[in-house]
Design an enzyme around this catalytic site. Structure first.
Site, PDB file in Angstrom:
ATOM      1  CG  ASP A  11      -2.208  -0.918   1.638  1.00 54.38           C
ATOM      2  OD1 ASP A  11      -2.168  -1.741   0.104  1.00 54.38           O
ATOM      3  OD2 ASP A  11      -3.091  -0.721   1.813  1.00 54.38           O
ATOM      4  CG  ASP A 132     -13.100  -1.914  -1.286  1.00 49.41           C
ATOM      5  OD1 ASP A 132     -12.161  -3.332  -1.401  1.00 49.41           O
ATOM      6  OD2 ASP A 132     -12.040  -0.828  -1.326  1.00 49.41           O
TER       7      ASP A 132
END
Length: 242
Positions: A11, A132
């Site tokens: 990330d 998500d």
């Protein structure tokens, strides 16, 4: 069904390798100053794929850390990237610079017809639909906003449009090391020929084994591992050997 894959996660925020807790930008841990070196270590450990997310891009809605991703794509591994991909130009920018797949999340929720056209234009192998979910509802803008669309509804639409690859992240488990929501992943794409990559909650090698076992009779085709690797719960080599 494709070969089961493990995707170590990188990330990106501010050009560094970080992890967030349950998607909270206020709960960030920096794990490395060089994401490319981190990617290189994953390749040396045997990774065939690396999962990269531009957190700055996801939040701001534009490519921010794209040059880091393109540099990592020069390594001997396939890169799939998400975060801030909002247009045909964004997709082409990554795919023409060595990235194997792009992940489209927020745009898939907001403009499904446009994203369906991307699947047709670039091919189902190169477009991943990232879903998500908070309490079963699709979230957008780097998880900051929750839509009124059930994750299952979003998945059903794209499966009908030929999408092959999905990533399902249960936000409530992400970064917690508390175990993945395997059942939600099993159900996501129904009886379609689509495949699902599990994301969020992997904390032990037993979690890895459970997901691999579930893949035997379900659409599950892989899993993403982040925090557990960075906190040395186990090594990538150990995960791959499972």
């Amino acid at each position: 069904m494709s070969e089961f894959q493990i995707y170590p996660a990188i990330d990106l925020r501010g050009g560094k390798c970080v992890r967030l807790f349950q998607g909270d930008y206020g709960q960030e841990t920096v794990y490395a100053d060089s994401p490319v070196e981190m990617a290189k270590s994953f390749v040396e450990a045997g990774a065939k794929w690396i999962h990269m997310v531009d957190l700055d891009g996801a939040k701001d809605g534009s490519r921010i850390n794209d040059q880091v991703v393109i540099e990592a794509a020069k390594l001997n591994a396939n890169i799939q990237v998400g975060g801030g991909i909002r247009s045909r130009e964004d997709i082409n920018h990554y795919l023409s610079n060595g990235v194997s797949r792009v992940i489209i999340g927020s745009l898939a929720v907001r403009e499904p017809e446009l994203v369906a056209s991307f699947i047709e234009e670039f091919g189902a192998e190169r477009i991943v639909i990232g879903i998500d979910a908070k309490d079963g509802m699709a979230a957008t803008e780097g998880w900051i906003e929750t839509s009124h669309k059930p994750a299952s509804e979003v998945a059903a639409y794209f499966a009908s449009k030929g999408a092959k690859h999905f990533i399902y992240t249960d936000i409530s488990t992400d970064g917690t090391l508390a175990g993945p929501n395997i059942e939600a992943n099993r159900k996501l794409v129904g009886d379609s020929s689509s495949e699902v990559i599990v994301s969020g909650g992997i904390g032990t090698l037993d979690d890895v084994r459970k997901v691999k076992q579930a893949a035997g009779d379900s659409p599950i085709a892989g899993l993403i591992i982040g925090k557990a690797l960075y906190e040395n719960r186990f090594t990538l080599e150990e995960a791959l050997s499972c």
